[in-house]
Design an enzyme around this catalytic site. Structure first.
Site, short mmCIF file in Angstrom:
data_model
loop_
_atom_site.label_atom_id
_atom_site.label_comp_id
_atom_site.label_asym_id
_atom_site.label_seq_id
_atom_site.Cartn_x
_atom_site.Cartn_y
_atom_site.Cartn_z
N LYS A 82 0.87 -1.18 0.00
CA LYS A 82 0.00 0.00 0.00
C LYS A 82 0.91 1.22 0.00
O LYS A 82 2.02 1.18 0.53
CB LYS A 82 -0.86 0.00 1.27
CG LYS A 82 -2.08 0.87 1.18
CD LYS A 82 -3.28 0.10 0.69
CE LYS A 82 -4.53 0.94 0.71
NZ LYS A 82 -5.71 0.19 0.31
N GLY A 181 -19.79 7.28 5.89
CA GLY A 181 -18.90 7.62 4.79
C GLY A 181 -19.54 7.26 3.47
O GLY A 181 -19.66 6.08 3.13
N VAL A 182 -20.01 8.30 2.75
CA VAL A 182 -20.66 8.02 1.46
C VAL A 182 -19.78 8.52 0.32
O VAL A 182 -20.18 9.32 -0.52
CB VAL A 182 -22.09 8.60 1.39
CG1 VAL A 182 -23.05 7.73 2.17
CG2 VAL A 182 -22.15 10.04 1.90
N GLY A 183 -18.53 8.02 0.34
CA GLY A 183 -17.59 8.34 -0.74
C GLY A 183 -17.73 7.34 -1.86
O GLY A 183 -18.83 6.87 -2.16
N HIS A 184 -16.59 6.99 -2.47
CA HIS A 184 -16.62 6.09 -3.62
C HIS A 184 -17.37 4.79 -3.32
O HIS A 184 -18.24 4.39 -4.07
CB HIS A 184 -15.18 5.75 -4.04
CG HIS A 184 -14.51 6.86 -4.77
ND1 HIS A 184 -13.74 7.80 -4.15
CD2 HIS A 184 -14.51 7.19 -6.08
CE1 HIS A 184 -13.29 8.65 -5.04
NE2 HIS A 184 -13.75 8.31 -6.22
N VAL A 185 -17.01 4.14 -2.22
CA VAL A 185 -17.64 2.85 -1.90
C VAL A 185 -19.02 3.05 -1.29
O VAL A 185 -20.00 2.42 -1.70
CB VAL A 185 -16.76 2.03 -0.93
CG1 VAL A 185 -17.43 0.70 -0.60
CG2 VAL A 185 -15.38 1.79 -1.51
P1 NAD Z 1 -13.60 8.00 -0.14
O1 NAD Z 1 -12.53 8.95 0.27
O2 NAD Z 1 -14.14 8.10 -1.51
O3 NAD Z 1 -14.82 8.08 0.89
C1 NAD Z 1 -14.63 8.19 2.25
C2 NAD Z 1 -15.79 9.03 2.77
O4 NAD Z 1 -15.73 9.04 4.20
C3 NAD Z 1 -15.75 10.48 2.31
O5 NAD Z 1 -17.01 10.88 1.82
C4 NAD Z 1 -15.37 11.24 3.58
O6 NAD Z 1 -15.89 12.56 3.62
C5 NAD Z 1 -16.00 10.36 4.64
N1 NAD Z 1 -15.43 10.54 5.97
C6 NAD Z 1 -14.14 10.77 6.33
N2 NAD Z 1 -14.04 10.89 7.67
C7 NAD Z 1 -15.31 10.72 8.16
C8 NAD Z 1 -15.86 10.74 9.45
N3 NAD Z 1 -15.10 10.94 10.53
N4 NAD Z 1 -17.20 10.52 9.60
C9 NAD Z 1 -17.98 10.30 8.52
N5 NAD Z 1 -17.50 10.30 7.26
C10 NAD Z 1 -16.19 10.51 7.08
O7 NAD Z 1 -13.00 6.53 0.13
P2 NAD Z 1 -13.54 5.16 -0.43
O8 NAD Z 1 -12.75 4.78 -1.63
O9 NAD Z 1 -15.03 5.19 -0.50
O10 NAD Z 1 -13.08 4.16 0.71
C11 NAD Z 1 -13.75 4.12 1.96
C12 NAD Z 1 -13.07 3.13 2.88
O11 NAD Z 1 -13.08 1.84 2.30
C13 NAD Z 1 -11.58 3.43 3.16
O12 NAD Z 1 -11.24 3.01 4.45
C14 NAD Z 1 -10.86 2.56 2.16
O13 NAD Z 1 -9.55 2.25 2.55
C15 NAD Z 1 -11.74 1.35 2.15
N6 NAD Z 1 -11.66 0.57 0.93
C16 NAD Z 1 -11.94 1.15 -0.26
C17 NAD Z 1 -11.86 0.37 -1.42
C18 NAD Z 1 -12.21 0.94 -2.75
O14 NAD Z 1 -12.43 0.15 -3.70
N7 NAD Z 1 -12.33 2.25 -2.91
C19 NAD Z 1 -11.49 -0.99 -1.33
C20 NAD Z 1 -11.25 -1.55 -0.07
C21 NAD Z 1 -11.32 -0.75 1.06
#
Ligand code: NAD
Length: 356
Positions: A82, A181-185
């Site tokens: 990573k 957390g309503v980001g990418h995933v």
């Molecule tokens: P992202 O950055 O797109 O989304 C994360 C979201 O969490 C954002 O909207 C952010 O504003 C929100 N956030 C941050 N701190 C917060 C808090 N204290 N309270 C509430 N919301 C908060 O990231 P992602 O790609 O959606 O990944 C989310 C998690 O899943 C991460 O831990 C990542 O390592 C893990 N993950 C992601 C993938 C992937 O395919 N993207 C794969 C495996 C694991």
């Protein structure tokens, strides 16, 4: 490099850590390679404004270790790695990504990168200009694009396995599910949950993401400091790690935790056991969130087939049920059960590789 880094590397059993510095592009990055027994170390690059360089190092070391176990338990021939880039994501530039791409390239394929928090398929496109050791590149370039939909689908399938274990059937209809957390995933997970008839609550710290999700889906927003006041059926951590800790554990009021975030347990053994003591079913993070890795692994292996990837991601369902059974039979935490299965595969393959 301080002793502390070596101590941590020894404690967590890392092979190599590469520190990258380029003042011209303002790049400060750490690439952590945990274990390459099963194959090259594949894991995303996170960009984050860390409070300190030590925090960034600890994050890189913890995350890369998780990738080793994630690949192993998912049956992939990949090691764990990573990378983290230290800095405000608004400072992203072509120069930063291309310089970073050159550092990745210097490892000659020992580390393969992809997206993670705050990095996108477009960023991967820049990296790809300098190295072929990058996955999750856009579909118009022959890649598989953003892996997040597969991660979200795997979490959804894994959550159904948890429902099956706890309620005796897969249905999430009318269940109160909180997506933190309503980001990418998170956004894709919300889509699946709403379609399945769940009562979805969301929380986030980003106003734009909250608005976008509330406008798009039938969900209820709850402020981060109020989320544990809810009577929940499922808590889905999809933001950052260590949200299951000494502060949150007494407030957790749900029978199931199933989410995408990496390293959800602040201290694996202690908090994993406390979840069992509270009667909370915990889906090990590196198992339930492996969908995205399964997808980029297929891309890295060539001959990418989306249908096959979907079927492979669905295997998370049975893997989770097997872990729950092992945890009960051997009286160990679900995290420990998953790690034992992953470690056994690594040891078995190491043995095979040591023979002619
Ligand atoms: P992202 O950055 O797109 O989304 C994360 C979201 O969490 C954002 O909207 C952010 O504003 C929100 N956030 C941050 N701190 C917060 C808090 N204290 N309270 C509430 N919301 C908060 O990231 P992602 O790609 O959606 O990944 C989310 C998690 O899943 C991460 O831990 C990542 O390592 C893990 N993950 C992601 C993938 C992937 O395919 N993207 C794969 C495996 C694991």
């Amino acid at each position: 490099m301080s002793n502390t880094v070596f101590q941590l590397m020894q404690e967590l059993e890392h092979e190599q850590v590469v520190i990258c510095n380029d003042p011209h592009s303002k790049l400060k990055a750490i690439i952590a390679i945990h274990n390459t027994t099963l194959g090259p170390a594949l894991g995303g690059t996170r960009m984050w404004n860390y409070v300190s360089d030590d925090d960034a190092m600890i994050d890189a070391l913890r995350l890369s270790r998780g990738m080793t176990y994630k690949a192993a338990i998912s049956g992939l021939n990949l090691g764990g790695g990573k990378a983290v880039i230290i800095g405000d994501p608004s400072l992203k530039s072509e120069a930063l990504w291309r310089r970073y791409g050159k550092f990745v390239n210097s490892l000659n394929g020992k580390y393969i990168t992809a997206e993670d928090v705050n990095t996108s398929a477009t960023d991967m496109e820049f990296i790809h200009l300098e190295t072929k050791h990058v996955t999750g590149i856009p579909e118009y370039m022959g890649g598989s694009g953003d892996p997040s939909p597969f991660t979200a689908y795997g979490v959804f399938v894994g959550m159904k396995a948890c429902a099956h274990k706890h309620w005796g059937n897969d249905s999430l209809e009318n269940k109160n599910v909180l997506v933190q957390g309503v980001g990418h995933v998170g956004q894709y997970l919300v889509g699946h949950l709403v379609e399945a008839g769940a009562n979805v609550f969301i929380t986030d710290i980003n106003e734009a993401k909250i608005k976008e999700t509330v406008n798009k889906h039938q969900v209820t927003y709850v402020a981060p400091d109020k989320m544990f006041d809810l009577k929940l059926d499922v808590y889905a951590p999809c933001a950052l790690g260590a949200t299951i800790n000494d502060d949150t554990l007494p407030k957790l009021n749900c029978p199931i935790i199933a989410g995408a975030a990496n390293n959800q347990l602040a201290v694996e053994k202690i908090h994993g056991q406390q979840l069992i003591d509270k009667g909370i079913l915990y889906a090990p993070d590196f198992l339930i969130n492996a969908g995205g890795l399964v997808n980029v692994a297929a891309e890295a292996g060539g001959a990418y087939n989306r249908e096959k990837v979907t079927k492979d991601v669905e295997k998370i369902y049975n893997r989770i049920l097997a872990i729950f059974s092992m945890s009960e039979d051997e009286k160990i935490t679900t995290q420990e059960a998953a790690m034992r299965i992953a470690q056994k595969r690594i040891d078995d393959v190491a043995h095979v590789k040591s023979r002619l």
